[in-house]
Enzyme design. Structure first.
Site, PDB file in Angstrom:
ATOM      1  N   GLN B  31     -96.464   4.776 -74.171  1.00 13.39           N
ATOM      2  CA  GLN B  31     -95.509   3.660 -74.125  1.00 13.39           C
ATOM      3  C   GLN B  31     -94.083   4.185 -74.244  1.00 13.39           C
ATOM      4  O   GLN B  31     -93.860   5.350 -74.526  1.00 13.39           O
ATOM      5  CB  GLN B  31     -95.816   2.679 -75.262  1.00 13.39           C
ATOM      6  CG  GLN B  31     -95.927   3.336 -76.632  1.00 13.39           C
ATOM      7  CD  GLN B  31     -96.800   2.564 -77.624  1.00 13.39           C
ATOM      8  OE1 GLN B  31     -97.071   1.387 -77.457  1.00 13.39           O
ATOM      9  NE2 GLN B  31     -97.251   3.238 -78.672  1.00 13.39           N
ATOM     10  N   ASP B  86     -96.713   2.982 -88.008  1.00 17.91           N
ATOM     11  CA  ASP B  86     -95.515   3.051 -88.862  1.00 17.91           C
ATOM     12  C   ASP B  86     -95.876   3.157 -90.335  1.00 17.91           C
ATOM     13  O   ASP B  86     -95.018   3.493 -91.152  1.00 17.91           O
ATOM     14  CB  ASP B  86     -94.591   1.854 -88.607  1.00 17.91           C
ATOM     15  CG  ASP B  86     -95.295   0.516 -88.822  1.00 17.91           C
ATOM     16  OD1 ASP B  86     -95.952   0.337 -89.866  1.00 17.91           O
ATOM     17  OD2 ASP B  86     -95.192  -0.347 -87.939  1.00 17.91           O
ATOM     18  N   ASP B 137    -108.103   6.531 -80.095  1.00 15.89           N
ATOM     19  CA  ASP B 137    -108.222   5.179 -79.565  1.00 15.89           C
ATOM     20  C   ASP B 137    -109.007   4.316 -80.557  1.00 15.89           C
ATOM     21  O   ASP B 137    -110.169   4.615 -80.871  1.00 15.89           O
ATOM     22  CB  ASP B 137    -108.972   5.278 -78.224  1.00 15.89           C
ATOM     23  CG  ASP B 137    -109.130   3.927 -77.550  1.00 15.89           C
ATOM     24  OD1 ASP B 137    -108.920   2.886 -78.212  1.00 15.89           O
ATOM     25  OD2 ASP B 137    -109.478   3.920 -76.355  1.00 15.89           O
ATOM     26  N   GLY B 138    -108.398   3.259 -81.050  1.00 15.16           N
ATOM     27  CA  GLY B 138    -109.043   2.393 -82.026  1.00 15.16           C
ATOM     28  C   GLY B 138    -110.318   1.759 -81.487  1.00 15.16           C
ATOM     29  O   GLY B 138    -111.289   1.580 -82.221  1.00 15.16           O
ATOM     30  N   ASP B 155    -103.441  -3.953 -86.392  1.00 16.12           N
ATOM     31  CA  ASP B 155    -101.974  -3.996 -86.355  1.00 16.12           C
ATOM     32  C   ASP B 155    -101.540  -3.403 -85.017  1.00 16.12           C
ATOM     33  O   ASP B 155    -101.091  -2.269 -84.931  1.00 16.12           O
ATOM     34  CB  ASP B 155    -101.425  -3.171 -87.531  1.00 16.12           C
ATOM     35  CG  ASP B 155     -99.909  -3.074 -87.514  1.00 16.12           C
ATOM     36  OD1 ASP B 155     -99.268  -3.732 -86.673  1.00 16.12           O
ATOM     37  OD2 ASP B 155     -99.374  -2.308 -88.343  1.00 16.12           O
ATOM     38  N   SER B 156    -101.716  -4.205 -83.972  1.00 13.86           N
ATOM     39  CA  SER B 156    -101.472  -3.715 -82.614  1.00 13.86           C
ATOM     40  C   SER B 156    -100.135  -4.209 -82.088  1.00 13.86           C
ATOM     41  O   SER B 156     -99.487  -5.068 -82.680  1.00 13.86           O
ATOM     42  CB  SER B 156    -102.576  -4.236 -81.691  1.00 13.86           C
ATOM     43  OG  SER B 156    -102.466  -5.645 -81.565  1.00 13.86           O
ATOM     44  N   THR B 157     -99.747  -3.659 -80.948  1.00 13.40           N
ATOM     45  CA  THR B 157     -98.645  -4.244 -80.187  1.00 13.40           C
ATOM     46  C   THR B 157     -99.175  -5.487 -79.476  1.00 13.40           C
ATOM     47  O   THR B 157    -100.341  -5.871 -79.628  1.00 13.40           O
ATOM     48  CB  THR B 157     -98.129  -3.233 -79.145  1.00 13.40           C
ATOM     49  OG1 THR B 157     -99.233  -2.813 -78.338  1.00 13.40           O
ATOM     50  CG2 THR B 157     -97.520  -2.009 -79.829  1.00 13.40           C
ATOM     51  N   GLU B 158     -98.318  -6.101 -78.672  1.00 10.87           N
ATOM     52  CA  GLU B 158     -98.755  -7.252 -77.871  1.00 10.87           C
ATOM     53  C   GLU B 158     -99.777  -6.774 -76.842  1.00 10.87           C
ATOM     54  O   GLU B 158     -99.872  -5.587 -76.552  1.00 10.87           O
ATOM     55  CB  GLU B 158     -97.547  -7.866 -77.151  1.00 10.87           C
ATOM     56  CG  GLU B 158     -96.448  -8.288 -78.099  1.00 10.87           C
ATOM     57  CD  GLU B 158     -96.996  -8.932 -79.331  1.00 10.87           C
ATOM     58  OE1 GLU B 158     -97.429 -10.068 -79.237  1.00 10.87           O
ATOM     59  OE2 GLU B 158     -97.039  -8.288 -80.402  1.00 10.87           O
ATOM     60  N   PRO B 162    -101.041  -0.131 -74.132  1.00  7.47           N
ATOM     61  CA  PRO B 162    -102.248   0.415 -74.742  1.00  7.47           C
ATOM     62  C   PRO B 162    -103.062  -0.591 -75.545  1.00  7.47           C
ATOM     63  O   PRO B 162    -104.209  -0.309 -75.893  1.00  7.47           O
ATOM     64  CB  PRO B 162    -101.712   1.528 -75.655  1.00  7.47           C
ATOM     65  CG  PRO B 162    -100.286   1.200 -75.907  1.00  7.47           C
ATOM     66  CD  PRO B 162     -99.806   0.483 -74.681  1.00  7.47           C
TER      67      PRO B 162
END
Lengths: 275, 275
Positions: B31, B86, B137-138, B155-158, B162
């Protein structure tokens, strides 16, 4: 060409909204007024460079000013709205059949005029026979009407321009005296992320006057930080003692009986501001 | 010269923040990553053009991912965080002394690297001996660990880039199988103002797999609309059945025992999305 309305909510942070057109920009006797048609939020009323209401998210603010107090008071017959010239709070107040008379005292007649013209879905109930619209200074009206109202709602702008005195201890004292013996008042009191000092000082002032003081929150996307606080002062009835199972399901999109008490459960950093 | 970071949260609406400097802009294997120092919110991590976290408001998201699930499970020993490079969720998880091991599976090692370097107040616990950090990879990790975890937090991105597969029914089924018999999972599920469809489809999918499904909200100023939803799926323990008086007061700024159930009282239009 793309046009965007950008509002600095603080000196360093803001929102920006793509617009179709600007419908009105006018310097009234009291403030700068703009009516803008945005794509994401629909028509938007802006006073002194601050979003007051938008067609898409107005329901949150208007419902959350009106219903917590009206479902706490057992028999609210006479209601006063100070400010609120867009008519949104009045529309919500009229959803309570026991309200016989709702008085709106708005200082700026232009807000009423342009809201009726461009925001009919919000202002449409201002001509209802149960409503009396007075174009006058809310501070003066309060001091001229002792022991008159069951519920008073302060739907003001931020404490700049014409609304400065609506955040003063003297105003809250006047409200106390304008309320009947079991009266309740509620005011919008800005956001805890950028205006913590204001919330603290209002809380302190109101606690010196009213025996019961409660703060609650709601999410308003177009207001700074998206989190808005409301301060409620009551002479007798406590919103946290209400039997939620007796609150009827009315036509709302944000408020519900299940949210009545939950809205008063504050994020810890907001709770700490109100200690 | 004034520099501002402007993020389009939808095609027609966004936020804008004045910045001191841009610390990092890099195209990682997964990303676009940026670290920006803003004046209002402090340092800000941006992935694929979306704010992930800021120093000023990060506590809301991280506390509200971690504590509702951990104070619902009676004895959470093994916790998995999917994404969250983070380190903010991990920091909150470690506030629970009964957690023996917290595993972080983040797909993008660069997120961990730059968070440790530029966001030490958030990432500082990633080196704690109770934490295992895995760069992987989760989705794969979940499918390789059956009946392993007490609590899983996504706790992912939108759902772009990925994280697309982290919003799929197959992923939730994998999570169900990776949890022990009384396991709980929670995922961030975006905002109800602009992403109502996503919340509805996740809710439908999770309800087909977990017997107990609850949605709660929190206010995050730098996320679209300021109102964020979290979807919790549980095999046995219901967050609404928790005895709040037994939740200890820990060092938080948003979550509190008093907010534990109240956070699940949804605005009516959000409630309607989850029916």
């Amino acid at each position: 060409m793309e046009l965007w309305y950008t509002e600095k909510q603080t000196e360093q942070f803001g929102i920006t909204a793509k617009i179709r057109e600007t419908l009105v920009t006018e310097k009234t006797d009291f403030q700068d007024l703009a009516m803008i048609d945005t794509i994401e939020f629909g028509r938007m009323l802006v006073l002194d460079g601050m979003v007051m209401t938008t067609v898409k998210d107005e329901f949150v603010y208007h419902e959350m000013v009106a219903h917590p107090a009206l479902y706490t008071h057992p028999n609210p017959k006479h209601v006063l709205v100070v400010g609120g010239g867009d008519g949104g709070v009045i529309r919500e107040v009229l959803k309570h059949p026991e309200v016989e008379k709702a008085v709106l005292v708005e200082i700026d007649g232009k807000v009423i005029e342009y809201s009726k013209k461009y925001l009919p879905e919000i202002a449409g109930e201002l001509d209802n026979p149960r409503v009396e619209v007075i174009v006058n200074d809310g501070y003066m009206h309060i001091h001229d009407h002792k022991n008159t109202y069951d519920v008073i709602m302060v739907d003001s702008t931020e404490p700049v321009g014409p609304a400065v005195e609506l955040f003063s201890r003297g105003f809250y004292q006047g409200i106390f005296e304008a309320l009947k013996d079991d009266g309740i008042f509620v005011a919008q009191t800005d956001n805890p992320w950028f205006k913590a000092d204001l919330i603290q000082s209002v809380n302190r002032d109101v606690k010196e006057i009213f025996p019961i003081v409660r703060v609650y929150c709601a999410n308003i996307p177009t207001y700074p930080s998206g989190l808005w606080t409301f301060t409620l002062g009551s002479k007798k009835h406590d919103p946290l003692q209400v039997d939620e199972t007796k609150i009827p399901e009315i036509d709302t999109k944000y408020y519900s009986p299940r949210l009545h008490k939950a809205a008063f459960a504050l994020p810890k950093f907001v709770e700490d501001l109100c200690k």
